[in-house]
Design a protein around this motif. Structure first.
Motif, mmCIF file in Angstrom:
data_model
loop_
_atom_site.group_PDB
_atom_site.id
_atom_site.type_symbol
_atom_site.label_atom_id
_atom_site.label_comp_id
_atom_site.label_asym_id
_atom_site.label_seq_id
_atom_site.Cartn_x
_atom_site.Cartn_y
_atom_site.Cartn_z
ATOM 1 N N ASP A 138 41.145 -23.958 -40.392
ATOM 2 C CA ASP A 138 41.769 -25.030 -39.618
ATOM 3 C C ASP A 138 41.218 -26.411 -39.981
ATOM 4 O OD1 ASP A 138 43.472 -23.390 -38.267
ATOM 5 O OD2 ASP A 138 42.358 -23.347 -36.390
ATOM 6 N N ALA A 139 40.195 -26.448 -40.829
ATOM 7 C CA ALA A 139 39.563 -27.714 -41.188
ATOM 8 C C ALA A 139 40.455 -28.525 -42.129
ATOM 9 C CB ALA A 139 38.220 -27.464 -41.859
ATOM 10 N N PRO A 140 40.399 -29.863 -42.029
ATOM 11 C CA PRO A 140 41.136 -30.695 -42.990
ATOM 12 C C PRO A 140 40.602 -30.462 -44.398
ATOM 13 C CG PRO A 140 40.383 -31.983 -41.099
ATOM 14 C CD PRO A 140 39.694 -30.660 -41.025
ATOM 15 N N THR A 141 41.410 -30.750 -45.390
ATOM 16 C CA THR A 141 41.004 -30.587 -46.784
ATOM 17 C C THR A 141 39.727 -31.378 -47.074
ATOM 18 O OG1 THR A 141 43.314 -30.317 -47.449
ATOM 19 C CG2 THR A 141 41.729 -30.883 -49.180
ATOM 20 N N GLY A 142 38.744 -30.715 -47.665
ATOM 21 C CA GLY A 142 37.497 -31.370 -48.011
ATOM 22 C C GLY A 142 36.488 -31.430 -46.882
ATOM 23 N N ASP A 143 36.801 -30.837 -45.724
ATOM 24 C CA ASP A 143 35.893 -30.869 -44.573
ATOM 25 C C ASP A 143 35.549 -29.447 -44.169
ATOM 26 O OD1 ASP A 143 34.349 -32.128 -42.682
ATOM 27 O OD2 ASP A 143 35.974 -33.367 -41.901
ATOM 28 N N THR A 144 34.435 -29.280 -43.470
ATOM 29 C CA THR A 144 33.973 -27.973 -43.021
ATOM 30 C C THR A 144 33.406 -28.084 -41.615
ATOM 31 O OG1 THR A 144 33.344 -27.422 -45.303
ATOM 32 C CG2 THR A 144 32.431 -26.037 -43.555
ATOM 33 N N PRO A 145 33.704 -27.141 -40.730
ATOM 34 C CA PRO A 145 33.113 -27.184 -39.389
ATOM 35 C C PRO A 145 31.593 -27.215 -39.474
ATOM 36 C CG PRO A 145 34.860 -25.534 -39.488
ATOM 37 C CD PRO A 145 34.612 -25.980 -40.898
ATOM 38 N N PRO A 146 30.939 -28.099 -38.733
ATOM 39 C CA PRO A 146 29.471 -28.199 -38.812
ATOM 40 C C PRO A 146 28.756 -26.972 -38.259
ATOM 41 C CG PRO A 146 30.339 -29.646 -37.097
ATOM 42 C CD PRO A 146 31.505 -29.132 -37.855
ATOM 43 N N ASP A 147 29.380 -26.253 -37.347
ATOM 44 C CA ASP A 147 28.791 -25.045 -36.770
ATOM 45 C C ASP A 147 29.827 -23.928 -36.794
ATOM 46 O OD1 ASP A 147 26.361 -26.294 -36.173
ATOM 47 O OD2 ASP A 147 27.095 -26.971 -34.222
ATOM 48 N N ALA A 148 29.399 -22.731 -37.188
ATOM 49 C CA ALA A 148 30.321 -21.598 -37.211
ATOM 50 C C ALA A 148 30.610 -21.086 -35.804
ATOM 51 C CB ALA A 148 29.747 -20.476 -38.066
ATOM 52 N N ALA A 149 29.603 -21.127 -34.936
ATOM 53 C CA ALA A 149 29.759 -20.670 -33.552
ATOM 54 C C ALA A 149 29.849 -21.885 -32.623
ATOM 55 C CB ALA A 149 28.576 -19.794 -33.162
#
Length: 222
Positions: A112-123
């Protein structure tokens, strides 16, 4: 005879075009932060006010979830952790003139993250905000999860700097869609009515075309 058939043909074509125009809005999703109120038993209900307006009481639980969903009013994804005040704020003693608000911040899943971005926390991340008794949820959130980013319409765009860009962006059909229940409609999210607005526009266009076709048909048969 041919002249009498023209209004019917034009009406059918107009209805088809109107429905096709409404279809992309129905198929599209939106990438945004949804806002939730914790309820009894650890569940969640879609917030009826935005975080800048809501003023939770001491002992409240507020949740945020970043996801791609079809429509904020019908298919927004809930936080993936329970609304448990004791688990988040149990070790924080109450003080006079302040309140404790348990916050659950779910940065969502990588797809669900925008292109080139990553959620800072998995949980999901939790924090106990101790703020003034009259503070809003936005103020409680700012006390534990800066930097926040809003757009010109006061829509919450980023928590703890995530995502880096974008705000309630429309996502084409076929993109990741988070599994979600069906909360009640809410006016709290400014971008939540996109697909529903498209449907209403399509229905209105069909009604107008139908009325025009009937009027033309009656006029020519006189």
């Amino acid at each position: 005879m041919r002249r009498r058939r023209l209004p019917a043909v034009a009406l059918a074509l107009g209805i088809t075009l109107a429905l096709l125009a409404a279809t992309p809005a129905l198929a599209a999703g939106y990438r945004y932060w949804s806002f939730w109120d914790g309820s009894a038993g650890g569940g969640w209900s879609y917030a009826t006010q935005g975080p800048s307006l809501a003023r939770p009481a001491d002992g409240s639980v507020q949740g945020f979830r970043f996801s791609v969903s079809k429509d904020a009013a019908a298919q927004a994804a809930q936080p993936r952790a329970a609304a448990d005040f004791a688990a988040v704020c149990g070790a924080t003693a109450p003080t006079e003139g302040s309140k404790r608000v348990a916050l659950v911040i779910d940065f969502g899943v990588p797809q669900d993250a925008p292109t080139g971005d990553t959620p800072p926390d998995a949980a999901p991340r939790t924090a106990c905000a101790q703020v003034a008794s009259g503070a809003t949820t936005a103020e409680a959130l700012a006390s534990v999860a800066k930097p926040l980013r809003y757009n010109s319409a006061a829509l919450l765009c980023a928590i703890s700097g995530y995502p880096k860009q974008g705000c309630g962006d429309q996502v084409a059909d076929g993109a990741a869609q988070s599994a979600a229940p069906t909360p009640a409609p809410s006016a709290a999210q400014d971008s939540g009515g996109g697909p529903s607005a498209g449907l209403l526009a399509g229905v209105a266009a069909v009604a107008v075309l139908a009325a025009a076709g009937i009027w033309q048909s009656r006029r020519r048969t006189r």
